[in-house]
Design a protein around this motif. Structure first.
Motif, mmCIF file in Angstrom:
data_model
loop_
_atom_site.group_PDB
_atom_site.id
_atom_site.type_symbol
_atom_site.label_atom_id
_atom_site.label_comp_id
_atom_site.label_asym_id
_atom_site.label_seq_id
_atom_site.Cartn_x
_atom_site.Cartn_y
_atom_site.Cartn_z
ATOM 1 N N LYS A 364 0.841 -1.192 0.000
ATOM 2 C CA LYS A 364 0.000 0.000 0.000
ATOM 3 C C LYS A 364 0.878 1.244 0.000
ATOM 4 O O LYS A 364 1.989 1.221 0.532
ATOM 5 C CB LYS A 364 -0.916 0.003 1.233
ATOM 6 C CG LYS A 364 -2.136 0.907 1.131
ATOM 7 C CD LYS A 364 -3.079 0.649 2.305
ATOM 8 C CE LYS A 364 -4.387 1.410 2.131
ATOM 9 N NZ LYS A 364 -5.330 1.135 3.252
ATOM 10 N N HIS A 365 0.373 2.336 -0.590
ATOM 11 C CA HIS A 365 1.125 3.583 -0.562
ATOM 12 C C HIS A 365 0.182 4.772 -0.597
ATOM 13 O O HIS A 365 -0.927 4.693 -1.125
ATOM 14 C CB HIS A 365 2.108 3.659 -1.727
ATOM 15 C CG HIS A 365 1.437 3.774 -3.074
ATOM 16 N ND1 HIS A 365 1.079 2.669 -3.823
ATOM 17 C CD2 HIS A 365 1.051 4.856 -3.804
ATOM 18 C CE1 HIS A 365 0.522 3.053 -4.940
ATOM 19 N NE2 HIS A 365 0.481 4.380 -4.969
ATOM 20 N N HIS A 366 0.615 5.879 -0.009
ATOM 21 C CA HIS A 366 -0.083 7.155 -0.037
ATOM 22 C C HIS A 366 0.877 8.220 -0.544
ATOM 23 O O HIS A 366 1.995 8.347 -0.011
ATOM 24 C CB HIS A 366 -0.584 7.557 1.357
ATOM 25 C CG HIS A 366 -1.781 6.786 1.811
ATOM 26 N ND1 HIS A 366 -2.436 7.043 2.997
ATOM 27 C CD2 HIS A 366 -2.467 5.752 1.252
ATOM 28 C CE1 HIS A 366 -3.454 6.214 3.144
ATOM 29 N NE2 HIS A 366 -3.473 5.412 2.093
ATOM 30 N N ILE A 367 0.473 8.983 -1.545
ATOM 31 C CA ILE A 367 1.275 10.105 -2.029
ATOM 32 C C ILE A 367 0.863 11.349 -1.240
ATOM 33 O O ILE A 367 -0.315 11.711 -1.219
ATOM 34 C CB ILE A 367 1.065 10.336 -3.537
ATOM 35 C CG1 ILE A 367 1.450 9.077 -4.323
ATOM 36 C CG2 ILE A 367 1.882 11.534 -4.014
ATOM 37 C CD1 ILE A 367 1.160 9.172 -5.810
ATOM 38 N N LEU A 375 4.154 7.652 1.657
ATOM 39 C CA LEU A 375 4.096 6.686 2.745
ATOM 40 C C LEU A 375 3.861 5.306 2.148
ATOM 41 O O LEU A 375 3.042 5.154 1.229
ATOM 42 C CB LEU A 375 2.966 7.014 3.714
ATOM 43 C CG LEU A 375 3.219 8.037 4.824
ATOM 44 C CD1 LEU A 375 1.929 8.284 5.595
ATOM 45 C CD2 LEU A 375 4.309 7.572 5.771
ATOM 46 N N THR A 376 4.563 4.299 2.654
ATOM 47 C CA THR A 376 4.368 2.938 2.180
ATOM 48 C C THR A 376 4.107 2.006 3.360
ATOM 49 O O THR A 376 4.538 2.261 4.485
ATOM 50 C CB THR A 376 5.601 2.416 1.420
ATOM 51 O OG1 THR A 376 6.733 2.411 2.303
ATOM 52 C CG2 THR A 376 5.890 3.274 0.211
ATOM 53 N N LYS A 377 3.391 0.939 3.067
ATOM 54 C CA LYS A 377 3.119 -0.088 4.073
ATOM 55 C C LYS A 377 3.465 -1.437 3.456
ATOM 56 O O LYS A 377 3.039 -1.748 2.341
ATOM 57 C CB LYS A 377 1.642 -0.053 4.475
ATOM 58 C CG LYS A 377 1.238 -1.133 5.469
ATOM 59 C CD LYS A 377 -0.256 -1.069 5.756
ATOM 60 C CE LYS A 377 -0.704 -2.187 6.691
ATOM 61 N NZ LYS A 377 -2.161 -2.139 6.933
ATOM 62 N N ASP A 378 4.267 -2.238 4.181
ATOM 63 C CA ASP A 378 4.618 -3.551 3.655
ATOM 64 C C ASP A 378 3.664 -4.614 4.200
ATOM 65 O O ASP A 378 2.765 -4.315 5.004
ATOM 66 C CB ASP A 378 6.082 -3.896 3.955
ATOM 67 C CG ASP A 378 6.389 -3.968 5.450
ATOM 68 O OD1 ASP A 378 5.467 -4.265 6.227
ATOM 69 O OD2 ASP A 378 7.546 -3.726 5.834
ATOM 70 N N ASP A 379 3.864 -5.849 3.761
ATOM 71 C CA ASP A 379 2.923 -6.906 4.132
ATOM 72 C C ASP A 379 3.046 -7.338 5.590
ATOM 73 O O ASP A 379 2.230 -8.125 6.075
ATOM 74 C CB ASP A 379 3.063 -8.121 3.211
ATOM 75 C CG ASP A 379 4.504 -8.577 3.069
ATOM 76 O OD1 ASP A 379 5.353 -8.117 3.867
ATOM 77 O OD2 ASP A 379 4.788 -9.383 2.165
ATOM 78 N N ILE A 380 4.040 -6.814 6.295
ATOM 79 C CA ILE A 380 4.128 -7.057 7.736
ATOM 80 C C ILE A 380 3.378 -5.988 8.516
ATOM 81 O O ILE A 380 2.912 -6.212 9.628
ATOM 82 C CB ILE A 380 5.606 -7.107 8.185
ATOM 83 C CG1 ILE A 380 6.318 -8.283 7.521
ATOM 84 C CG2 ILE A 380 5.735 -7.202 9.697
ATOM 85 C CD1 ILE A 380 7.792 -8.375 7.859
ATOM 86 N N PHE A 419 4.074 12.893 -11.558
ATOM 87 C CA PHE A 419 4.532 11.517 -11.713
ATOM 88 C C PHE A 419 3.384 10.578 -11.377
ATOM 89 O O PHE A 419 2.379 10.974 -10.786
ATOM 90 C CB PHE A 419 5.728 11.225 -10.793
ATOM 91 C CG PHE A 419 5.375 11.300 -9.325
ATOM 92 C CD1 PHE A 419 4.943 10.182 -8.629
ATOM 93 C CD2 PHE A 419 5.456 12.497 -8.636
ATOM 94 C CE1 PHE A 419 4.611 10.248 -7.288
ATOM 95 C CE2 PHE A 419 5.126 12.578 -7.289
ATOM 96 C CZ PHE A 419 4.700 11.456 -6.620
ATOM 97 N N SER A 420 3.523 9.337 -11.758
ATOM 98 C CA SER A 420 2.635 8.274 -11.296
ATOM 99 C C SER A 420 3.493 7.246 -10.576
ATOM 100 O O SER A 420 4.708 7.174 -10.793
ATOM 101 C CB SER A 420 1.875 7.628 -12.458
ATOM 102 O OG SER A 420 2.768 7.103 -13.422
#
Length: 742
Positions: A364-367, A375-380, A419-420
């Motif tokens: 998951k990520h939020h720009i 912001l990023t979220k990993d599978d943990i 950007f994308s």
């Protein structure tokens, strides 16, 4: 008749995209689920196809050791297989391509890429005796490839009523509105029969040599996710999302047995000798089933859905949606039955013999609003803050809700999208398209760049990032031997500052023409805000020789040296240049030599600082007095235009300058009276302009540091023309207004 080429427009540039993926500290591990496995018993190697877009080779002679990485896909690798006596690895991907790899090369080089499919390619099948490979996917097409010549031989239409003709070389796309996406394929060793499974719940049989459809089998009630066919092409096993496994007699064209012991979709199959088989799926369970007695028992269980089962000698290798490969010991059927418990929920094996662990992947990520941090979220569950302009991690917040952290980091700032971004392969990949990537500008200090000489230096995010990505390319390109002077084109050179006029264009002239330089000046008109709104307007051209200290001539291109106000990206950052049909270039920042072919728009950007923005960098608005009894109207036209990033402080200075207001001193601010200039003491200083004049929007005071774009987005909130009002601060409204003496 000879046609003049003078008025023939130049060919359009190919639409090439620049993408960059953040460097990964540990490059020996998958970071997402693993979709497929293939093995070579001669070299004791196993290959894994990951959702992180990579294929990895492991030496499994003893404890598994990573030995090689195959990296050229840009999306999930969905299936792999070995052919040509294990010398060639074939892969298919959600990037719509099929790739051939040299397994004997040290660097895992990609031999060839096929682009016939128009959608995700989900599955492959191989005939060892004929050396044919079949591919199929969501475009409903099946292609047959001859691995000896490396070209498509046949394509088939997966439709119940139609078949295609045999086509040689590169067939046209065969599609139909009634066709269904294909998720599974299997081919007999002699290449006589091939079966496909699709979302319409049918299994179809094909003759790979002629693309003729032989039969259709109906029995499943949902998508067919896995297929196996015996060497002679007489029997077939199918696994479906309807939670069943079926055994088919292809000669009789009917289902012999149906097995139902899974609680959810069945996605994977494996069998030794067609006496018993293993099946796994979404419920994480792997069952072993006797085809004769139809007895079934739980072999092992995982917390994650099973994606692939692969048998090697006396072991079963398993992959899931997590980046882990597990190896389980497999004994003969009678021994397995003896170990099986009466309790159907107790597996025969509780611990694998060995496991190959990966690393966490981003899910998951939020720009953020500043269009620089994400912001990023990993599978943990770990949440991290990243800077996409430098490819660095800013902060690791640990396991926290990403939505709450995003709200905490919210900034009231408006910057255009430039950007994308996606994290579909478990890593951060930023995509830059021309001209959209040049949409966003900011003051250097607000963009994370330290500027000491001029705190109002304007930078373009896209230009700075591209220059950082291709800095080594530019250095290497300068070292090329120069061409002869007669071959050098003369360019109209733009010496303007960064960000002053991003839409300025360079015009090339013939080698015989004299060099001319287009000079730019900031003409301050009544409708422009000084220092913030002025457009760069070309003065008349005059002959001028560019200063050798500011221009480097190489390969016929006049360039400016890279300025000090720039970003630094990680050397391990992967740069990908791609077009609609696939990847053109894939390399790392540190590996660029200057010999790479890069898009013309990128070369113009890094060499000439020339780029064109995709949006207007100006905002038009009206500036009026809040109360004419307090402050009069500005004589000039109240309709103004200024740069999007112009700060309200600029408007305050504009109002003071146009009205000729004399600012009070600091002592007057304390006493509440405005002293005459003669009464002022030499050590006294005037108060800051923003403490005397206020700008209002919708009757709310606007902070001096806020930009016009932010005001329009968060305070005006209307599609109508922006209206701003000026007034004196309430503390000074009772004091007489004084004007500076001219």
């Amino acid at each position: 008749m000879i046609r003049s080429l003078a008025n023939v427009p130049p060919p359009k540039e190919k639409k090439l995209r620049v993408s960059y993926t953040f460097g990964i500290p540990d490059t020996t591990k998958h970071c997402f689920g693993i979709n497929s496995l293939a093995s070579n018993s001669q070299t004791s190697s196993i290959y894994s196809a990951g959702r992180d877009s990579t294929i990895r080779c492991w030496n499994i002679r003893e404890d598994p050791v990573h030995s090689k990485k195959f990296e050229h896909h840009t999306d999930w690798v969905n299936d792999i297989l070995l052919c040509n006596n294990n010398k060639t690895l074939v892969s298919c991907s959600s990037d719509t391509t099929i790739k051939l790899w040299d397994t004997e090369s040290e660097d895992g080089s990609c031999l060839r890429t096929f682009n016939q499919h128009k959608d995700y390619v989900k599955c492959l099948a191989y005939s060892k005796e004929t050396n044919l490979v079949a591919s199929a996917g969501l475009d409903s097409c099946i292609y047959i490839w001859d691995m000896e010549v490396g070209s498509p031989v046949v394509d088939c239409l997966d439709n119940d009523d139609k078949t295609s003709n045999v086509k040689v070389d590169y067939p046209l796309s065969c599609q139909s509105k009634e066709s269904s996406s294909i998720y599974s394929l299997a081919m007999s060793q002699n290449g006589g029969v091939m079966v496909s499974g699709a979302t319409d719940n049918f299994i179809r049989g094909w003759d790979p040599r002629s693309a003729k459809k032989l039969f259709s089998l109906k029995g499943h009630k949902d998508n067919i996710k896995a297929l196996m066919i015996n060497d002679t092409g007489t029997k077939c096993l199918s696994a479906s999302s309807d939670s069943t496994v079926r055994l088919w007699d292809l000669g009789l064209q009917k289902c012999i047995k149906a097995f139902q012991f899974h609680d959810d979709s069945v996605w994977a199959l494996a069998t030794y000798d067609w006496n018993y088989f293993f099946s796994g799926g979404r419920d994480g369970s792997v069952f072993c089933t006797d085809m004769v007695t139809q007895e079934s028992f739980l072999f092992c269980r995982d917390e994650s859905p099973i994606l692939k089962l692969h048998l090697i000698d006396d072991s079963l290798w398993q992959t899931t949606t997590k980046p882990i490969i597990k190896k389980w010991r497999v004994e003969d059927l009678s021994t397995l039955k003896e170990k099986a418990s009466d309790d159907p929920l107790t597996p025969v094996n509780s611990e694998p013999l060995t496991s190959i662990h990966g690393r966490p992947g981003l899910v998951k990520h939020h720009i953020l609003n500043n269009r620089r941090h994400i912001l990023t979220k990993d599978d943990i569950g770990n949440v991290q803050l990243w800077d996409i302009t430098s490819t660095h991690m800013v902060e690791d917040f640990g396991i926290v809700p990403i939505e709450e952290k995003s709200e905490q980091l919210f900034e009231m700032v408006s910057i255009p999208n430039w950007f994308s971004l996606d994290t579909k392969t478990g890593s951060i990949t930023v995509h830059l398209d021309n001209p959209q990537c040049f949409n966003a500008e900011a003051y250097a200090n607000d963009a994370g760049l330290s500027v000491t000489q001029n705190d109002e230096t304007i930078i373009n995010f896209g230009e700075k990032v591209i220059s950082a990505l291709f800095r080594n390319w530019l250095k290497g390109h300068k070292l090329k031997p120069p061409v002869q002077p007669s071959q050098l084109p003369t360019l109209v050179f733009n010496r303007s500052l960064v960000g002053t006029n991003p839409s300025a264009k360079l015009a090339s002239v013939s080698p015989k023409s004299s060099a001319k330089e287009s000079l730019e000046a900031n003409d301050k008109e009544d409708g422009d805000v000084p220092g913030a709104a002025a457009d760069s307007k070309p003065e008349k051209e005059e002959e001028d020789t560019p200063d050798p200290s500011t221009i480097v001539r190489r390969d016929g291109i006049d360039t400016k040296p890279v300025d000090d106000c720039s970003y630094e990206v990680e050397p391990t950052t992967t740069v990908i240049i791609s077009e609609e049909t696939g990847i053109v270039l894939r390399t790392q920042v540190a590996q660029m030599t200057g010999n790479e072919e890069i898009p013309p728009w990128v070369q113009r950007c890094v060499s000439l600082n020339h780029y064109t923005s995709g949006v207007s960098q100006k905002i038009t608005f009206r500036l009026l007095p809040f109360d004419e009894k307090d402050l009069p109207k500005i004589v000039s036209n109240p309709k103004l235009s200024a740069m999007r990033i112009a700060k309200i402080r600029k408007l305050i200075n504009h109002v003071i300058g146009k009205l000729g207001i004399q600012l009070p001193t600091t002592s007057e601010n304390e006493k509440g009276s405005v002293p005459d200039e003669k009464e002022r003491k030499p050590e006294e200083t005037c108060i800051e302009p923003e403490n005397y004049i206020q700008i209002l929007c919708n009757n709310k005071e606007v902070p001096p540091e806020m930009t016009l774009a932010t005001v329009k987005t968060f305070m005006w909130k209307s599609g109508d023309e922006l209206q701003l009002f000026y007034r004196r601060a309430p503390a000074f409204t009772s004091s007489p207004l004084k004007y500076a003496k001219k």
